[in-house]
Structure formats: C-alpha cells, structure tokens
Design a protein around this motif. Structure first.
Motif, PDB file in Angstrom:
ATOM      1  N   UNK A  26       0.838  -1.197   0.000  1.00 34.26           N
ATOM      2  CA  UNK A  26       0.000   0.000   0.000  1.00 34.26           C
ATOM      3  C   UNK A  26       0.874   1.249   0.000  1.00 34.26           C
ATOM      4  N   UNK A  27       2.125   1.091   0.452  1.00 33.20           N
ATOM      5  CA  UNK A  27       2.956   2.281   0.656  1.00 33.20           C
ATOM      6  C   UNK A  27       3.952   2.539  -0.462  1.00 33.20           C
ATOM      7  N   UNK A  28       4.082   1.581  -1.372  1.00 33.75           N
ATOM      8  CA  UNK A  28       4.957   1.803  -2.528  1.00 33.75           C
ATOM      9  C   UNK A  28       4.277   2.767  -3.503  1.00 33.75           C
ATOM     10  N   UNK A  29       4.998   3.520  -4.299  1.00 36.25           N
ATOM     11  CA  UNK A  29       6.448   3.493  -4.487  1.00 36.25           C
ATOM     12  C   UNK A  29       7.192   4.488  -3.588  1.00 36.25           C
ATOM     13  N   UNK A  30       6.458   5.235  -2.778  1.00 40.72           N
ATOM     14  CA  UNK A  30       7.107   6.334  -2.063  1.00 40.72           C
ATOM     15  C   UNK A  30       7.744   5.897  -0.751  1.00 40.72           C
ATOM     16  N   UNK A  31       7.287   4.758  -0.211  1.00 44.61           N
ATOM     17  CA  UNK A  31       7.871   4.249   1.029  1.00 44.61           C
ATOM     18  C   UNK A  31       8.052   2.743   0.893  1.00 44.61           C
ATOM     19  N   UNK A  32       9.225   2.254   1.275  1.00 44.44           N
ATOM     20  CA  UNK A  32       9.493   0.813   1.229  1.00 44.44           C
ATOM     21  C   UNK A  32       9.520   0.307   2.675  1.00 44.44           C
ATOM     22  N   UNK A  33       8.404  -0.327   3.057  1.00 45.43           N
ATOM     23  CA  UNK A  33       8.205  -0.673   4.465  1.00 45.43           C
ATOM     24  C   UNK A  33       7.882  -2.162   4.584  1.00 45.43           C
ATOM     25  N   UNK A  34       8.474  -2.812   5.597  1.00 45.35           N
ATOM     26  CA  UNK A  34       8.203  -4.234   5.824  1.00 45.35           C
ATOM     27  C   UNK A  34       7.198  -4.369   6.963  1.00 45.35           C
ATOM     28  N   UNK A 204      -6.676   1.697  -7.421  1.00 43.90           N
ATOM     29  CA  UNK A 204      -5.541   1.676  -6.491  1.00 43.90           C
ATOM     30  C   UNK A 204      -4.191   1.869  -7.184  1.00 43.90           C
ATOM     31  N   UNK A 205      -4.239   2.043  -8.508  1.00 41.51           N
ATOM     32  CA  UNK A 205      -3.016   2.395  -9.246  1.00 41.51           C
ATOM     33  C   UNK A 205      -1.871   1.392  -9.122  1.00 41.51           C
ATOM     34  N   UNK A 206      -2.211   0.113  -9.161  1.00 42.74           N
ATOM     35  CA  UNK A 206      -1.145  -0.889  -9.092  1.00 42.74           C
ATOM     36  C   UNK A 206      -0.164  -0.762 -10.260  1.00 42.74           C
ATOM     37  N   UNK A 207      -0.641  -0.243 -11.398  1.00 40.44           N
ATOM     38  CA  UNK A 207       0.252  -0.056 -12.548  1.00 40.44           C
ATOM     39  C   UNK A 207       1.230   1.078 -12.309  1.00 40.44           C
ATOM     40  N   UNK A 208       0.687   2.272 -12.034  1.00 42.59           N
ATOM     41  CA  UNK A 208       1.583   3.434 -11.893  1.00 42.59           C
ATOM     42  C   UNK A 208       2.398   3.371 -10.605  1.00 42.59           C
ATOM     43  N   UNK A 209       1.869   2.744  -9.561  1.00 38.54           N
ATOM     44  CA  UNK A 209       2.638   2.677  -8.306  1.00 38.54           C
ATOM     45  C   UNK A 209       3.627   1.501  -8.302  1.00 38.54           C
ATOM     46  N   UNK A 210       3.178   0.329  -8.755  1.00 35.94           N
ATOM     47  CA  UNK A 210       3.967  -0.895  -8.530  1.00 35.94           C
ATOM     48  C   UNK A 210       4.699  -1.375  -9.788  1.00 35.94           C
ATOM     49  N   UNK A 211       3.962  -1.493 -10.914  1.00 32.61           N
ATOM     50  CA  UNK A 211       4.632  -1.982 -12.127  1.00 32.61           C
ATOM     51  C   UNK A 211       5.692  -0.976 -12.583  1.00 32.61           C
ATOM     52  N   UNK A 213       7.316   1.091 -10.760  1.00 32.07           N
ATOM     53  CA  UNK A 213       8.423   1.020  -9.788  1.00 32.07           C
ATOM     54  C   UNK A 213       9.327  -0.182 -10.099  1.00 32.07           C
ATOM     55  N   UNK A 214       8.675  -1.329 -10.325  1.00 26.86           N
ATOM     56  CA  UNK A 214       9.455  -2.547 -10.643  1.00 26.86           C
ATOM     57  C   UNK A 214      10.300  -2.366 -11.907  1.00 26.86           C
ATOM     58  N   UNK A 215       9.635  -1.916 -12.981  1.00 27.72           N
ATOM     59  CA  UNK A 215      10.336  -1.810 -14.272  1.00 27.72           C
ATOM     60  C   UNK A 215      11.443  -0.761 -14.186  1.00 27.72           C
ATOM     61  N   UNK A 216      11.145   0.337 -13.519  1.00 30.49           N
ATOM     62  CA  UNK A 216      12.136   1.409 -13.380  1.00 30.49           C
ATOM     63  C   UNK A 216      13.381   0.947 -12.641  1.00 30.49           C
ATOM     64  N   UNK A 217      13.176   0.173 -11.568  1.00 35.69           N
ATOM     65  CA  UNK A 217      14.333  -0.322 -10.802  1.00 35.69           C
ATOM     66  C   UNK A 217      15.197  -1.252 -11.628  1.00 35.69           C
ATOM     67  N   UNK A 218      14.574  -1.936 -12.585  1.00 36.81           N
ATOM     68  CA  UNK A 218      15.322  -2.867 -13.432  1.00 36.81           C
ATOM     69  C   UNK A 218      15.896  -2.157 -14.666  1.00 36.81           C
ATOM     70  N   UNK A 219      15.530  -0.897 -14.852  1.00 36.77           N
ATOM     71  CA  UNK A 219      16.051  -0.130 -15.995  1.00 36.77           C
ATOM     72  C   UNK A 219      15.310  -0.395 -17.292  1.00 36.77           C
ATOM     73  N   UNK A 306     -13.179   6.885  -4.047  1.00 35.47           N
ATOM     74  CA  UNK A 306     -13.365   8.291  -3.627  1.00 35.47           C
ATOM     75  C   UNK A 306     -12.035   9.012  -3.423  1.00 35.47           C
ATOM     76  N   UNK A 307     -11.063   8.290  -2.864  1.00 36.55           N
ATOM     77  CA  UNK A 307      -9.802   8.941  -2.485  1.00 36.55           C
ATOM     78  C   UNK A 307      -8.646   8.470  -3.363  1.00 36.55           C
ATOM     79  N   UNK A 308      -7.757   9.387  -3.699  1.00 34.16           N
ATOM     80  CA  UNK A 308      -6.535   9.053  -4.434  1.00 34.16           C
ATOM     81  C   UNK A 308      -5.352   9.394  -3.541  1.00 34.16           C
ATOM     82  N   UNK A 309      -4.385   8.466  -3.522  1.00 35.67           N
ATOM     83  CA  UNK A 309      -3.231   8.652  -2.642  1.00 35.67           C
ATOM     84  C   UNK A 309      -2.006   9.055  -3.452  1.00 35.67           C
ATOM     85  N   UNK A 310      -1.225   9.989  -2.931  1.00 34.09           N
ATOM     86  CA  UNK A 310      -0.004  10.398  -3.629  1.00 34.09           C
ATOM     87  C   UNK A 310       0.906  11.210  -2.730  1.00 34.09           C
TER      88      UNK A 310
END
Ligand code: MRU
Length: 367
Positions: A26-34, A204-211, A213-219, A306-310
């Motif tokens: 829920x906290x990616x890509x801005x926070x990497x929390x376990x 929930x923006x799994x594409x813009x938040x997570x995919x 983030x993943x692709x960017x980290x891999x270049x 209703x709500x967008x997180x950013x």
C-alpha cells in the motif's frame, strides 16, 4: 524510505521462523516498508487490506497463514477444530484469486495427515515449497514468453517491441519475476529493445505505483498511461503485444483479471493486436466452464475510488476526488471471454485459449 535495502521477494520467513515478513504494497512506491505477520489474523488483514496482493502472492501468504494457524491451534483444547476454522477464514480473505483457496487447501491437507504437534512443521515446509514452485513457474513463464517477443522483434523494421500491461503482475504480485512481467524481464536480459506501456490501473493504481516502480528499478523503458489510453495506442500501431496476468481462469479459457482488462482485450481484438495472459497452473480453476457467470467478482470499499493517494511536499496524502455525496461502486475485477484471448503463457508452454489446448498442456488436471 529505506533506499539502501533492495528486496528481491515480497514475502519471506524471518530468522525467528515464527514471523512472516512482507513488503507493505500500500505504501509503494514512495515508502518501502516491511510488515510483520505474527498470526493468521494478521495474515487475513494483510490479504484483505491489500498489504499483499496479486494472485500468486495471495496464495503464498495464505499458505504461510495456515502455518501460523497450525502453531496456534497446537495449544488449543480442540486443535483440529480450531485449525480447520482458521483455514476457512483465511480462504475467505479475498474472493476472486483462486490461488488462495488452492494454496490453503494444499497446506491444510499436508498438515492434517499428521498429529497436531507435527502439523505446524509440515505446514511451514509445504508453504515454503509453494513459494519456491511459484518462483520457478514464473521463471518458466518468462522463458516461454520470451519466444513471443523474439518473433515480434523479427518482424519490426525499427524501434522497440512495444508491450502493454494492466495492473501489476510483476514480482511484487508473485514471488519472483512475475507472470506478465517475466517475459519482459527475459527479453530485456536477452538484449531485446523493449518498451512497456503501463496502465495506471485505477482505483488503487497498481500499474503506476507498482509496475512502474518494478520496471524502473530494473532499468526497463516504460511509460505510464491513463487506463483509457490503450485503445488509442493500439489504433495508432503503438502496441505490438499485450500481456496481462489473471486471478482466476476457467478450464475453458475465460480470464478474470483487474477491472479494465476486458476493455483492453476488446481494443486488442479490434486492432488485431495479440492479447496474451500469463499464468501459473495454480491460477486455473479447472472445473469452471463459464467465467462471467461462475467467477466471483470482488466488490471493494468505495473509499478506494473516492480517495486518491499520492506524494505531496514529501508526505503521502489521500485526497477526495468526487463530490462527497455521490454514490460510488468499486468492482475490482472483470472477466475477459476466451474468444478475446490469443493465448496463455504458462510454466509448461504457450497454448491457445481453448479447453482442448489447455488440456493438452495439463492433461492431468481436467477430467
Ligand atoms: O487487486 P489485486 O492488486 O490483487 O489484483 C491483481 C491483479 O489483478 C493482477 O493482474 C493479477 O493478480 C495477476 S497475477 C500476478
């Protein structure tokens, strides 16, 4: 945000062997929390609140939840009753991804073959086995899917192979490699010039938040687009191949995946763009024959729409978008009929979306 630590999996067992640890998605890509999961109640919350999400990962989390339930049940006056009730509760945490029921049933039956005091150890081993198998399945999906991208590359005079994906079917949603992303990673590693259109995937923006983030980290070159852009891109020859994941696929090839997938499949069919679905065998629901009427579609809390997180001035904030009194409904998945699916990429190879072709790859699964 911890920027030094580079995770390679979204779930693992802590060194104490009693705590399951997961990346809080829920906290990616801005926070990497376990987040620590200490018992089955924590696991159920993590699945239903989407700390963890994505069909294979929901399955693996459910598998470890059965282990944690077995630890607790061993100390109960009615160990078997308590264990079975806990397994039923875990299975109900989210309805659409069939991997959850599949994984819980598998770990539960491995444990129930033994006496109460031996169940936790057996469940832990079975959960770890499932995690390793899912990682290997995704690796194989990457190998098979690579051939599709290689074929397209041969037909292109210039420019990258343009792929489009919806939601996040990457390693965050699985254990390693991802399903839809595994062929992308394999192609990138093979030196093929690729570019990925990433649907943002509201709400929930799994594409813009997570995919992304993943692709960017891999270049890997990628561009985030609004969910509604896919049809336009396809009409203008800007998409060579669509690859998505799935949460449940019938034995006849109907595909449930994140809401909006069906519209991408319609646009792909209209523009003769190949539309592939990447999945491990754990995502087939072998007995089902009609996805639209038989696959349960999760309806989630309207607050997610209703709500967008950013990120705003260094802080993650949630903001209200529609008028506060407008009714909102939040269907989380849709079903793409088999006729719109060009083929499946599985750990055993590629097949068409027909009962006959699926049966040829998995003859032992369908009666
Ligand atoms: O609601 P989510 O984020 O769990 O939905 C996930 C998806 O729809 C994925 O596309 C799916 O699980 C693919 S499997 C890697």
């Amino acid at each position: 945000m911890n920027t030094d630590w580079i995770p390679t999996r979204p779930i693992w067992l802590a060194p104490d062997d009693k705590t399951v640890q997961v990346i809080d998605q829920r906290r990616l890509p801005h926070e990497l929390v376990v987040m620590d999961i200490e018992n089955e109640d924590d696991a159920i919350r993590a699945i239903s609140e989407m700390v963890v999400r994505g069909a294979p990962l929901i399955g693996v989390t459910g598998a470890y939840a059965v282990y944690l339930a077995a630890v607790r049940a061993a100390a109960d006056p009615d160990p078997e009753g308590r264990f079975k009730r806990a397994c039923e509760r875990i299975k109900a945490a989210r309805p659409t991804a069939v991997n959850l029921v599949w994984a819980v049933d598998r770990v539960q039956s491995a444990a129930l073959r033994l006496a109460p005091e031996a169940r936790a150890e057996a469940a832990k081993k079975e959960a770890a086995r499932i995690a390793e198998e899912e990682a290997e399945n995704c690796r194989m999906i990457g190998r098979h899917g690579l051939s599709l991208i290689e074929e397209i590359q041969k037909t292109k005079a210039a420019g990258p192979v343009n792929l489009l994906t919806h939601c996040n079917a990457g390693w965050l949603a699985c254990v390693e490699y991802g399903t839809a992303t595994a062929p992308m990673y394999a192609a990138f590693e093979a030196g093929i010039d690729i570019h990925v259109w990433v649907d943002e995937t509201r709400p929930l923006n799994q594409g813009s938040r997570l995919t992304a983030w993943e692709l960017g980290r891999r270049g890997i070159p990628h561009t985030v687009v609004a969910d509604n852009a896919g049809g336009h891109l396809m009409q203008h020859g800007m998409v060579d191949l669509v690859i998505v994941g799935t949460d449940r696929t019938t034995g006849t090839g109907d595909v449930a995946n994140k809401i909006g997938t069906y519209l991408k499949a319609l646009a792909a069919a209209d523009n003769k763009v190949p539309f592939y679905v990447a999945l491990p065998s754990s995502t087939f629901d072998w007995g089902l024959t009609d996805g639209v009427s038989q696959i349960p579609i999760e309806e989630r809390n309207s607050e997610e729409i209703r709500y967008v997180q950013g990120l705003c001035d260094g802080q993650v904030l949630s903001v209200l978008v529609p008028p506060s009194d407008s009714p909102v409904v939040n269907y989380a998945f849709d079903v793409t009929p088999a006729r719109l699916v060009t083929g499946f990429i599985t750990e055993r190879g590629i097949c068409r979306a027909t009962a006959e072709d699926i049966r040829r790859l998995f003859p032992e699964k369908i009666a």
